[in-house]
Structure formats: C-alpha cells, structure tokens
Design a protein around this motif. Structure first.
Motif, PDB file in Angstrom:
ATOM      1  N   THR A   1       0.831  -1.204   0.000  1.00 56.51           N
ATOM      2  CA  THR A   1       0.000   0.000   0.000  1.00 56.51           C
ATOM      3  C   THR A   1       0.866   1.255   0.000  1.00 56.51           C
ATOM      4  OG1 THR A   1      -1.676  -1.205   1.282  1.00 56.51           O
ATOM      5  CG2 THR A   1      -1.868   1.192   1.191  1.00 56.51           C
ATOM      6  N   ALA A   2       1.913   1.259   0.809  1.00 58.22           N
ATOM      7  CA  ALA A   2       2.807   2.416   0.872  1.00 58.22           C
ATOM      8  C   ALA A   2       3.482   2.668  -0.471  1.00 58.22           C
ATOM      9  CB  ALA A   2       3.847   2.205   1.967  1.00 58.22           C
ATOM     10  N   GLN A   3       3.849   1.591  -1.175  1.00 57.14           N
ATOM     11  CA  GLN A   3       4.531   1.756  -2.458  1.00 57.14           C
ATOM     12  C   GLN A   3       3.643   2.480  -3.476  1.00 57.14           C
ATOM     13  OE1 GLN A   3       7.420  -2.237  -2.278  1.00 57.14           O
ATOM     14  NE2 GLN A   3       5.872  -2.021  -3.865  1.00 57.14           N
ATOM     15  N   VAL A   4       2.380   2.068  -3.584  1.00 58.93           N
ATOM     16  CA  VAL A   4       1.516   2.695  -4.587  1.00 58.93           C
ATOM     17  C   VAL A   4       1.114   4.110  -4.172  1.00 58.93           C
ATOM     18  CG1 VAL A   4       0.703   0.507  -5.528  1.00 58.93           C
ATOM     19  CG2 VAL A   4      -0.549   1.552  -3.640  1.00 58.93           C
ATOM     20  N   ILE A   5       0.989   4.336  -2.865  1.00 60.75           N
ATOM     21  CA  ILE A   5       0.679   5.690  -2.392  1.00 60.75           C
ATOM     22  C   ILE A   5       1.842   6.626  -2.679  1.00 60.75           C
ATOM     23  CG2 ILE A   5       0.315   7.099  -0.328  1.00 60.75           C
ATOM     24  CD1 ILE A   5      -2.186   5.681  -1.279  1.00 60.75           C
ATOM     25  N   LEU A   6       3.059   6.155  -2.470  1.00 63.72           N
ATOM     26  CA  LEU A   6       4.227   6.996  -2.734  1.00 63.72           C
ATOM     27  C   LEU A   6       4.436   7.218  -4.230  1.00 63.72           C
ATOM     28  CD1 LEU A   6       6.674   5.681  -0.013  1.00 63.72           C
ATOM     29  CD2 LEU A   6       5.741   7.993  -0.202  1.00 63.72           C
TER      30      LEU A   6
ATOM     31  N   VAL B   1      15.310   2.349 -14.448  1.00 63.56           N
ATOM     32  CA  VAL B   1      15.605   3.031 -13.188  1.00 63.56           C
ATOM     33  C   VAL B   1      15.123   4.482 -13.195  1.00 63.56           C
ATOM     34  CG1 VAL B   1      17.562   1.559 -12.613  1.00 63.56           C
ATOM     35  CG2 VAL B   1      17.921   3.611 -14.002  1.00 63.56           C
ATOM     36  N   VAL B   2      14.794   5.034 -14.370  1.00 59.63           N
ATOM     37  CA  VAL B   2      14.270   6.400 -14.420  1.00 59.63           C
ATOM     38  C   VAL B   2      12.753   6.416 -14.259  1.00 59.63           C
ATOM     39  CG1 VAL B   2      16.146   7.082 -15.953  1.00 59.63           C
ATOM     40  CG2 VAL B   2      13.937   6.482 -16.933  1.00 59.63           C
ATOM     41  N   SER B   3      12.139   5.245 -14.215  1.00 56.82           N
ATOM     42  CA  SER B   3      10.680   5.169 -14.108  1.00 56.82           C
ATOM     43  C   SER B   3      10.250   5.031 -12.653  1.00 56.82           C
ATOM     44  CB  SER B   3      10.155   3.969 -14.906  1.00 56.82           C
ATOM     45  OG  SER B   3       8.776   3.770 -14.653  1.00 56.82           O
ATOM     46  N   PRO B   4       9.383   5.907 -12.172  1.00 57.55           N
ATOM     47  CA  PRO B   4       8.886   5.748 -10.795  1.00 57.55           C
ATOM     48  C   PRO B   4       8.111   4.446 -10.611  1.00 57.55           C
ATOM     49  CG  PRO B   4       7.641   7.433 -11.964  1.00 57.55           C
ATOM     50  CD  PRO B   4       8.809   7.094 -12.823  1.00 57.55           C
ATOM     51  N   PHE B   5       7.547   3.917 -11.701  1.00 53.59           N
ATOM     52  CA  PHE B   5       6.815   2.657 -11.595  1.00 53.59           C
ATOM     53  C   PHE B   5       7.749   1.498 -11.238  1.00 53.59           C
ATOM     54  CE2 PHE B   5       3.992   5.270 -14.101  1.00 53.59           C
ATOM     55  CZ  PHE B   5       2.743   4.922 -13.625  1.00 53.59           C
ATOM     56  N   TRP B   6       8.989   1.594 -11.662  1.00 57.99           N
ATOM     57  CA  TRP B   6       9.946   0.551 -11.318  1.00 57.99           C
ATOM     58  C   TRP B   6      10.165   0.495  -9.811  1.00 57.99           C
ATOM     59  CZ3 TRP B   6      12.268  -3.745 -12.223  1.00 57.99           C
ATOM     60  CH2 TRP B   6      13.480  -4.063 -11.598  1.00 57.99           C
ATOM     61  N   TYR B   7      10.238   1.646  -9.161  1.00 58.58           N
ATOM     62  CA  TYR B   7      10.462   1.681  -7.722  1.00 58.58           C
ATOM     63  C   TYR B   7       9.208   1.304  -6.937  1.00 58.58           C
ATOM     64  CZ  TYR B   7      14.653   4.153  -9.125  1.00 58.58           C
ATOM     65  OH  TYR B   7      15.848   4.480  -9.717  1.00 58.58           O
ATOM     66  N   ALA B   8       8.029   1.529  -7.533  1.00 56.56           N
ATOM     67  CA  ALA B   8       6.781   1.265  -6.819  1.00 56.56           C
ATOM     68  C   ALA B   8       6.260  -0.148  -7.048  1.00 56.56           C
ATOM     69  CB  ALA B   8       5.714   2.272  -7.235  1.00 56.56           C
ATOM     70  N   VAL B   9       6.276  -0.610  -8.293  1.00 53.91           N
ATOM     71  CA  VAL B   9       5.671  -1.901  -8.617  1.00 53.91           C
ATOM     72  C   VAL B   9       6.626  -2.802  -9.388  1.00 53.91           C
ATOM     73  CG1 VAL B   9       3.327  -1.001  -8.561  1.00 53.91           C
ATOM     74  CG2 VAL B   9       4.587  -0.955 -10.708  1.00 53.91           C
ATOM     75  N   GLY B  10       7.903  -2.494  -9.353  1.00 53.07           N
ATOM     76  CA  GLY B  10       8.877  -3.326 -10.051  1.00 53.07           C
ATOM     77  C   GLY B  10       9.079  -4.673  -9.384  1.00 53.07           C
ATOM     78  N   GLN B  11       8.800  -4.757  -8.091  1.00 51.69           N
ATOM     79  CA  GLN B  11       8.964  -6.004  -7.362  1.00 51.69           C
ATOM     80  C   GLN B  11       7.847  -6.144  -6.343  1.00 51.69           C
ATOM     81  OE1 GLN B  11      12.699  -6.361  -5.334  1.00 51.69           O
ATOM     82  NE2 GLN B  11      12.236  -8.377  -4.469  1.00 51.69           N
ATOM     83  N   SER B  12       7.255  -7.307  -6.305  1.00 54.92           N
ATOM     84  CA  SER B  12       6.169  -7.546  -5.362  1.00 54.92           C
ATOM     85  C   SER B  12       6.702  -7.697  -3.947  1.00 54.92           C
ATOM     86  CB  SER B  12       5.397  -8.810  -5.759  1.00 54.92           C
ATOM     87  OG  SER B  12       4.497  -9.178  -4.725  1.00 54.92           O
ATOM     88  N   PRO B  13       6.170  -6.961  -2.989  1.00 53.66           N
ATOM     89  CA  PRO B  13       6.593  -7.142  -1.589  1.00 53.66           C
ATOM     90  C   PRO B  13       6.058  -8.430  -0.982  1.00 53.66           C
ATOM     91  CG  PRO B  13       4.823  -5.552  -1.721  1.00 53.66           C
ATOM     92  CD  PRO B  13       5.179  -5.894  -3.138  1.00 53.66           C
TER      93      PRO B  13
END
Length: 264
Positions: free
Chosen positions: A161-166, A217-229
C-alpha cells in the motif's frame, strides 16, 4: 499560518477524497470477493502458467493462487497504482494552478500569508489526502482478506500500500510543481500525464525489450511496482526514492513560484 491553510484545503477537498476512498474500497472489496473462485480454479492457474514469463511480469500475474500473489496481481501491480496516480496528478495540478486560473490565488495571497506558506500547505494537503486513501485501501484489503480466509501478511500488505501511495505522491508532487512553476493548469496536467505514460511504458515494456532494461531506473513505476513485496525479501529503498523525488520536485519549483507574477 500555513497550518490554517492546510486545514482549510482539507475541508475543501474532503468530499472528493471521501468519494475516492469509497470507490477504491468497493473495488478492493469486490476483488477479494472473487478470490475463492480464483483459488479453487486449477484451469485458471494452468492458463497463467502457460503465459510467457515476460508477459506475466508485465501483468503482475506471477501467482494468482496465494493471497499475496492474488493481491499483487489483482490490486497493487496495475489498477490501483494507475488510479491513484490519476488522483495525485489531478489534485496536484489543481493545488495552485487551479486556483490561479480561476482567479482565487490573487485574493488568497492578498491575505497576510506568504507564497512559501501557501505552497507548503498545498503540498501537505496532497500528502495527507493520499495518506487517507492509503489507510482506506489497507483497511479494506486487510478486512477483505480476512473475510475470505486468505492468510495475507499484514506487514507486506502495508508495504504494498505504501509503495503505490508513494508513486501517486511522487507524480502528484511533480504535477503540483509544474502547476506552481507555470501557473497553467492544462500545461501542468498534460506534462504530468505525458511523463506518467512515458515512464509507465518504459517500466511495462522493459521485461520484453532488452534495450529498455537499463532505462527502467528512471521510471517511478519501477520503484513502486517493479517487485512484489509479497514475494522474496521486502525492500523499502524504492519508497525512499519516491518520497524524496516528490519533495525535490516541489522544492525545485518554489523559486519560480516566488519570482513570477501571479495571474499573468
């Protein structure tokens, strides 16, 4: 003084935010209602397993049977992030540029407040509203999993949840910064959505296009949804990147807001 501006803006946006919470909560609840059907359907599992690996990564459909895999594929890997980003960009562009285009900003700045206080209040309002959306999503997702007897890890759910909110915070803050720097609602919205689309395409196509993998690495989506927690060892470094990038965007736009003539 900026706290008064913050609470005033929260009062103004409370109904909109409430309806967004209701809509997202309904989607999360309905998604969990279908989980028992998916869990007990071996044909669906076999169908997913036959998909190419790159396509499964793009769709976030690595695993639909486990509670975490289902939550990631159905909720957190695609639809919730996109929906929250739409909210963030809409709220961010209207925070300053919306008031300016409608002629309210000049009247507001005629009061004994500074532009810095106004910018701080509108930025904090965006953050608080996104936090409220996150609380609603987390609460309904946790309750829905419990009702369908899905053993979902609460800490990993909180991280997802925190990843998608951020993600929404970062792109919403960029939209706020563009609107603050230019004073143009349409321009800020267009640029923010163009950035969102471009970076999402880089992220979604990188598993299938080797040339794009070094650019993800320039995509914010990579940091948010690049890997499932929900799979492997959780990593919170992406959240730090999104948090700081959003704050930096607003800070970079502040000098332009302080210098330019309002309403021109």
């Amino acid at each position: 003084m900026w706290t008064h501006l913050l609470f005033d803006d929260l009062r103004t946006t409370r109904r909109t935010t409430l309806w967004w919470i209701v809509g997202l909560a309904l989607y999360v609840a309905v998604s969990w209602a279908f989980y028992p059907v998916v869990r007990d359907s071996p044909d669906l599992t076999q169908f997913v397993e036959r998909l190419p690996e790159a396509l499964r990564q793009t769709l976030g459909a690595q695993d639909l049977v486990s509670p975490g895999g289902y939550a990631w594929a159905r909720l957190f890997s695609l639809l919730l992030p996109i929906t929250l980003v739409i909210y963030g960009i809409r709220a961010g562009t209207r925070a300053v540029a919306g008031d300016e285009e409608q002629g309210r900003l000049e009247l507001l700045l005629a009061q004994p407040i500074t532009r810095t206080e106004l910018l701080a209040a509108r930025t904090a309002s965006l953050a608080v509203n996104l936090l409220l959306l996150g609380v609603g999503i987390f609460a309904v997702a946790a309750l829905g999993a419990r009702l369908v007897q899905a053993d979902l890890d609460g800490a990993r759910l909180l991280l997802a949840t925190a990843q998608v909110i951020l993600l929404a915070w970062m792109l919403g803050a960029v939209a706020l910064a563009l609107g603050t720097a230019t004073g143009r609602l349409g321009l800020a919205s267009g640029l923010a959505f163009a950035l969102t689309l471009g970076t999402y395409l880089i992220h979604s196509l990188s598993p299938q296009v080797p040339a794009l993998q070094q650019w993800r690495v320039v995509s914010p989506f990579w940091y948010a949804v690049g890997q499932s927690p929900f799979a492997g060892e959780p990593d919170g470094r992406g959240m730090v990147v999104l948090l700081l990038a959003g704050g930096a965007a607003v800070l970079l736009a502040a000098p332009a807001f302080l210098r330019r003539d309002i309403g021109r």
